[in-house]
Write a protein that holds these residues in place. Structure first.
Motif, PDB file in Angstrom:
ATOM      1  N   THR A   1       0.993  -0.873   0.168  1.00 22.56           N
ATOM      2  CA  THR A   1       0.317  -0.508   0.204  1.00 22.56           C
ATOM      3  C   THR A   1       0.527   1.071  -0.109  1.00 22.56           C
ATOM      4  O   THR A   1       2.614   1.201   0.466  1.00 22.56           O
ATOM      5  N   ASP A   2       0.358   2.621   0.085  1.00 28.24           N
ATOM      6  CA  ASP A   2       1.008   3.400   0.119  1.00 28.24           C
ATOM      7  C   ASP A   2       1.161   4.132   1.123  1.00 28.24           C
ATOM      8  O   ASP A   2       0.286   3.360   2.584  1.00 28.24           O
TER       9      ASP A   2
ATOM     10  N   ASP B   1      -2.055   4.894   3.888  1.00 31.18           N
ATOM     11  CA  ASP B   1      -3.322   4.558   2.804  1.00 31.18           C
ATOM     12  C   ASP B   1      -3.742   3.215   4.373  1.00 31.18           C
ATOM     13  O   ASP B   1      -2.644   2.538   4.496  1.00 31.18           O
ATOM     14  N   PRO B   2      -5.122   2.535   4.235  1.00 31.28           N
ATOM     15  CA  PRO B   2      -5.261   1.909   5.335  1.00 31.28           C
ATOM     16  C   PRO B   2      -4.474   0.231   4.460  1.00 31.28           C
ATOM     17  O   PRO B   2      -4.199   0.457   3.264  1.00 31.28           O
TER      18      PRO B   2
ATOM     19  N   ARG C   1     -10.942  10.483  -4.696  1.00 30.90           N
ATOM     20  CA  ARG C   1     -10.439   9.500  -5.452  1.00 30.90           C
ATOM     21  C   ARG C   1     -11.105   8.562  -4.656  1.00 30.90           C
ATOM     22  O   ARG C   1     -11.351   9.054  -3.455  1.00 30.90           O
TER      23      ARG C   1
ATOM     24  N   ARG D   1     -12.318   5.381  -2.410  1.00 23.17           N
ATOM     25  CA  ARG D   1     -12.201   4.470  -0.995  1.00 23.17           C
ATOM     26  C   ARG D   1     -10.969   3.569  -1.149  1.00 23.17           C
ATOM     27  O   ARG D   1     -10.575   2.629  -1.961  1.00 23.17           O
ATOM     28  N   PRO D   2      -9.466   4.093  -0.418  1.00 24.47           N
ATOM     29  CA  PRO D   2      -8.660   2.450  -0.740  1.00 24.47           C
ATOM     30  C   PRO D   2      -8.438   1.007  -0.686  1.00 24.47           C
ATOM     31  O   PRO D   2      -8.391   0.537  -0.916  1.00 24.47           O
TER      32      PRO D   2
END
Length: 679
Positions: free
Chosen positions: A613-614, A617-618, A661, A663-664
């Protein structure tokens, strides 16, 4: 002519929306002022959620009444008088979207280009012109005598061979065929050289067209399109409908409008061509379906091969898969008896295997001495092609002190040299200006391996006086002339040579076979066969090194038995295409809910496993669902339901928030991803 309301007061509309919860038909009233002009397939504007907020959509059908208990909103306006969505394309879009757990609207955005009003008005004016205005570009091929290509001397009349007549008869009767074309280029009547497969497919398409039926040719890239276009032109069909990502928006829409006509057409294009409207469709022809360029990168990620199979089944049109080396998917269909393999044995380039015990790095130059002698001899007569594995200067960088592979400090990807003395990450492109070894703190990088540019550099020294040319992603070449030249090309970037290459040399065999992908062997056979097919009829292909079952299958030409054994192994391991797969990714809770929807289906679930993940981010996870083809519809339906529920819940939670954007942790689905088990 598209269907009119004919007194029916309800129009059923598919909204043009990316939201999965809106992927169904909505009922709208047909207002009196539009009743005479409204047609099935037209793009319209309708109120949605309020009378002042308008959305676009397509008229799918008309009904006498609606099951909705309240008062229906009315269609606001007709955006285009042209019915852009045919019933055949709508059925196809719905079917392939359902198969992939996706939205039909996403498919239609691939199928229907952006409208250009000026182009549309010009098209409608042409349709309203007198009927005696004949378009020579669409004349039957046997009536075409004018020049093509450069427009010099008139072309001879083209007549299909008995073999092409037999193939066209089978296709127009709805047969599904797998064809392996012969190797070697061929010279057209215009003087142009094209690959033999391009002329063969053009002749098949023209034979189908001569029977008053449309033909769609789906090709991986623009170079393939150019060759088929040249072949069609040389045979008298000078203006096929072209669906090409290089076209401008207006050109794309003009081509789309032509394909909407009631006249049969030959349609040539890339991935989205498989969705082109076509009157009296007789055949869908797909070239080299195993090429990863054909893999659809946009949701719902439906491969044109799968869309072609569905379209052929729905329309009764024929289907032809052609390739020098079949994909595992097509081979499976052949072994099931669903696709019939051609019985004519193709002509194949002679293949020579150099000493497999001689490693390329153990000799003074880039190639073993045996290959070097063969290259020098072939260069006396014409061009020589050398296929290498990777572009750039050196594909691998290592620490000078400890020899460990260098990794990018930004993303962890491998570092290589795209050009001499300039190291950069092969994943993110970040230059390694401040690189430091994680093992020994060393700061100097050294090159390992040879990319295309370094190979050219060495060949200029090893074959002094020879003309050395480069063709890769950064230096593309479509064609070379018949003069002696040493052409270094990466896989898939090999240019066509006038008359064919005197010799084709395959380097980096071990490196290609070592790629961390389930399809390494299958891809190698395709790359090598496509390269060998560029040799002259009396030329040869030299495998400079390497060994093992894949190399042996290529050298002996026994690719079919190798593919059969490969499928048997994948069946034992439950790997595609022996089974279907779906990747389910998102937040842990979202993925668990989606997997819970599959309870009771007796399927195989791998994971969920953590995913990169970035920062900020979760955490995300991914699960892989494996299932039999017979359970595909139910798996897609249930996962699609979970996706809709997740999207609807997300919309409710985010209502009133500033748009941003996605939702992750949102649920994401991808069916039949060819890279799902890759390293």
């Amino acid at each position: 002519m598209s269907e009119r309301p004919e007194g029916r007061r309800v129009a059923r509309i598919l909204l043009d929306s990316a939201l999965p919860q809106l992927d169904h038909l909505f009922d709208y009233a047909v207002p009196d002022e539009l009743a005479d002009d409204l047609r099935v397939g037209q793009r319209v504007r309708v109120p949605f959620r309020s009378q002042t907020r308008k959305s676009f959509g397509y008229v799918i059908e008309f009904a006498e009444r609606s099951d909705f208990g309240g008062e229906l909103s009315a269609v606001s306006e007709i955006v285009s008088p042209v019915p852009q969505l045919t019933s055949e394309v709508w059925r196809l879009a719905r079917a392939v979207a359902d198969r992939a757990g996706g939205s039909a609207g996403d498919i239609l955005r691939l199928a229907i280009p952006t409208r250009h009003v000026r182009v549309e008005k010009k098209h409608l004016a042409a349709l309203a012109a007198p009927a005696d205005a004949v378009d020579d570009a669409d004349a039957a091929p046997n009536d075409a005598e004018g020049g093509a290509g450069s427009g010099s001397a008139p072309l001879q009349r083209w007549a299909p061979t008995v073999r092409h007549e037999e193939t066209a008869d089978l296709l127009t009767a709805g047969a599904r065929l797998a064809v392996t074309p012969s190797h070697g280029p061929t010279r057209l009547l215009t003087g142009e050289w094209v690959a033999g497969w391009a002329l063969h497919l053009a002749e098949v398409a023209l034979t189908v067209f001569a029977r008053g039926r449309s033909a769609i040719l789906v090709l991986p890239d623009y170079r393939d399109l150019d060759q088929v276009r040249d072949a069609l032109a040389a045979l008298g069909h000078r203006d096929p409908v072209r669906v090409d990502s290089r076209q401008t928006g207006s050109e794309r829409y003009a081509a789309f409008l032509r394909s909407l006509d009631d006249e049969p057409r030959i349609i040539v294009g890339n991935r989205s061509a498989v969705y082109a409207p076509a009157a009296a469709l007789g055949a869908v022809i797909v070239w080299d379906d195993g090429d990863p360029v054909l893999a659809e990168p946009l949701a719902p990620y439906v491969h044109p091969r799968d869309a072609a199979l569905v379209r052929a089944e729905q329309s009764g049109a024929g289907l032809l898969f052609a390739a020098h080396s079949r994909s595992a998917e097509v081979e499976r269909l052949v072994e099931l008896g669903y696709v019939r393999a051609e019985t004519h044995p193709p002509r194949r380039t002679r293949v020579i295997h150099a000493d497999a015990a001689t490693a390329p790095d153990s000799v003074g130059g880039r190639v073993p001495e045996f290959a070097a002698r063969s290259i020098r001899q072939a260069l006396r007569e014409g061009p020589v092609l050398v296929q290498v594995a990777t572009p750039g200067y050196a594909p691998v960088a290592v620490c000078e002190s400890c020899g460990d592979l260098a990794r990018c400090g930004h993303c962890g990807g491998p570092i290589g040299f795209r050009e001499a003395r300039r190291a950069a990450c092969r994943w993110c492109g970040e230059y390694a200006t401040k690189w430091q070894c994680a093992t020994c703190d060393g700061r100097r990088l050294v090159e390992r391996g040879m990319g295309s540019q370094r190979t050219v550099e060495q060949f200029e020294r090893q074959f002094s006086g020879a003309r050395v040319l480069l063709s890769d992603g950064d230096h593309p070449r479509e064609r070379v002339d018949a003069r002696p030249a040493l052409v270094v090309a990466t896989r898939g970037a090999e240019p066509l040579a006038a008359g064919g290459y005197r010799l084709v040399v395959l380097l980096d065999v071990e490196r290609l076979l070592g790629l961390e992908t389930l399809r390494a062997g299958e891809d190698c056979l395709r790359w090598w066969e496509n390269a060998a097919a560029l040799a002259a009829p009396d030329g040869a292909c030299l495998v400079a090194s390497g060994g093992g079952p894949v190399v042996r299958a290529f050298v002996t030409g026994r690719i079919g038995p190798w593919l059969h054994d490969e499928l048997m192994m994948r069946q034992e391991l439950a790997y595609p295409p022996a089974v279907r797969v779906a990747a389910v990714s998102g937040g842990r809770a979202e993925v668990d809910r989606a997997l819970g929807a599959l309870d009771g289906l007796q399927i195989d679930v791998l994971g969920p496993a953590p995913q990169p993940t970035d920062p900020g981010d979760p955490p995300l996870v991914r699960a892989i669902v494996r299932f039999e083809y017979a359970k595909g519809a139910e798996v897609a339906k249930r996962l699609r339901g979970a996706l809709v529920a997740d999207a609807a819940g997300s919309s409710a939670r985010n209502r009133g928030k500033t748009p941003g954007r996605a939702r992750p942790g949102a649920l994401r689905l991808r069916f039949d991803d060819r890279s799902v088990f890759d390293g």
